[in-house]
Design an enzyme around this catalytic site. Sequence first.
Site, PDB file in Angstrom:
ATOM      1  CG  HIS A  58      -1.788   1.252   1.371  1.00 62.58           C
ATOM      2  ND1 HIS A  58      -3.088   1.559   0.586  1.00 62.58           N
ATOM      3  CD2 HIS A  58      -1.454   2.511   1.982  1.00 62.58           C
ATOM      4  CE1 HIS A  58      -3.512   2.528   1.104  1.00 62.58           C
ATOM      5  NE2 HIS A  58      -2.709   3.227   1.763  1.00 62.58           N
ATOM      6  CB  SER A 159      -8.766   4.780   7.973  1.00 60.83           C
ATOM      7  OG  SER A 159      -9.052   5.060   6.629  1.00 60.83           O
ATOM      8  CE  LYS A 163      -9.055   2.259   3.828  1.00 64.69           C
ATOM      9  NZ  LYS A 163      -9.226   3.837   3.395  1.00 64.69           N
TER      10      LYS A 163
HETATM   11  N1  URA Z   1      -6.093   7.227   3.469  1.00 65.83           N
HETATM   12  C1  URA Z   1      -6.897   6.396   3.989  1.00 65.83           C
HETATM   13  O1  URA Z   1      -7.478   5.286   3.583  1.00 65.83           O
HETATM   14  N2  URA Z   1      -7.595   6.763   5.213  1.00 65.83           N
HETATM   15  C2  URA Z   1      -6.970   7.659   5.808  1.00 65.83           C
HETATM   16  O2  URA Z   1      -7.611   8.220   6.872  1.00 65.83           O
HETATM   17  C3  URA Z   1      -6.220   8.716   5.268  1.00 65.83           C
HETATM   18  C4  URA Z   1      -5.610   8.485   4.130  1.00 65.83           C
END
Ligand code: URA
Length: 409
Positions: A58, A159, A163
């Site tokens: 990522h 966050s 994911k």
């Molecule tokens: N990218 C994300 O997916 N979440 C965040 O909080 C900041 C950047």
Amino acid sequence: VKGVVEGSIPDYQASALLMAICLKDMDEEETLNLTMAMVASGDQIDLSEIPGIKVDKHSTGGVGDKTTLILGPIVAACGVPVAKMSGRGLGHTGGTIDKLESIPGFNTELTRDEFIKAVKANGIAVVGQTGNLVPADKKLYALRDVTGTVRSIPLIAASIMSKKLAAGADAIVLDVKTGSGAFMKTVEEAKSLARAMVKIGNGAGRRTVAVVTDMDKPLGNAIGNALEVKEAIEVLSGKGPQDITEICTTLAGKMLDLAGKGDFKSCKAQAEEAIRNRSALEKLKLMIRSQKGLEDVVNDTNLLPKASYVKEYLAPEGGYIESMVSDRLGVASMLLGAGRATKESQIDPAAGITLLKKPGDRIEKGEAMMVLHANNPELFEAAVKEIDKAVRISSQKPADLPLILDIIE
Ligand code: URA
């Protein structure tokens, strides 16, 4: 988290909690617990049908960041399966899915079964997000956005990592960018975010490593979708710019290391060899074929969409290029049509900017510094105004900063 997603906890209470976290911070355990609750709020991808250690990567966003297009094929060519879900661009940052869709015919919308089948057959597939991954993040991010609580390290870490964990890989390499084009403007902030995310990943039982990289200047020379695909093909042909080649072989080396392919040094050498012997380029071609794209673009980049109009941006004065503020160049590229001002905007795959010079280079007054590409000549004026604000020229050669600033294990 369950209550927020179901709607039994009202937005004002969730917002108060987010503000409390933003002001008071969270410790390691709290951050991990929040992340795991967010992961559990939606679908989780099961990649166990694909043999081998699956490593995801990522990047925390950037301008001209085409690393996935380059390291996916490298890692797959070295025998590690790449099952990658990517996003679209918003505002000044680009997204891998938009870049891939600039290849005529390329399909990023595979079903789960088609996705798994493609990875098993070819060692690589890159698709848009499928399923309902982390609905809690969509809800919480929207609240953070309107309550000024986006910039909290534990909230950003939860966050991003929720994911990544829901996407199912066994190990994760994070490319945390810092500088003018990045979310984290200082190296210290980027390191703190990197440490928080590495702790979450390892706490969740997935081996996680972060590489902190410089985004003070754009990566490579191309900004814009088809222009970046062209540059990725050049890198995989061994003819790409040195900065992006170095970042990609470093990140690929770390991914191979986590997949058990040897120590980092030998893994980086394997990544470099996959470029030299063109096996990574062949993997890219195979992926494009498998996802119904025009594979001939790999041999002839003229088959990619091209803008009808180009305009040179000339140096307003002579000297050394001291800086090019990457997010301003990202905005300029968006104004040319390459990006989305809002989620609903249409993008132009051919639009963008090619840099002929980079920070640290000498330039004469009136010499071409970049080329702007657009399908509507009226878009040039606003983009040029933005670039005027992005570029600084000085009589002194600026110090050369390293590209890889830290590796956090
Ligand atoms: N990218 C994300 O997916 N979440 C965040 O909080 C900041 C950047």
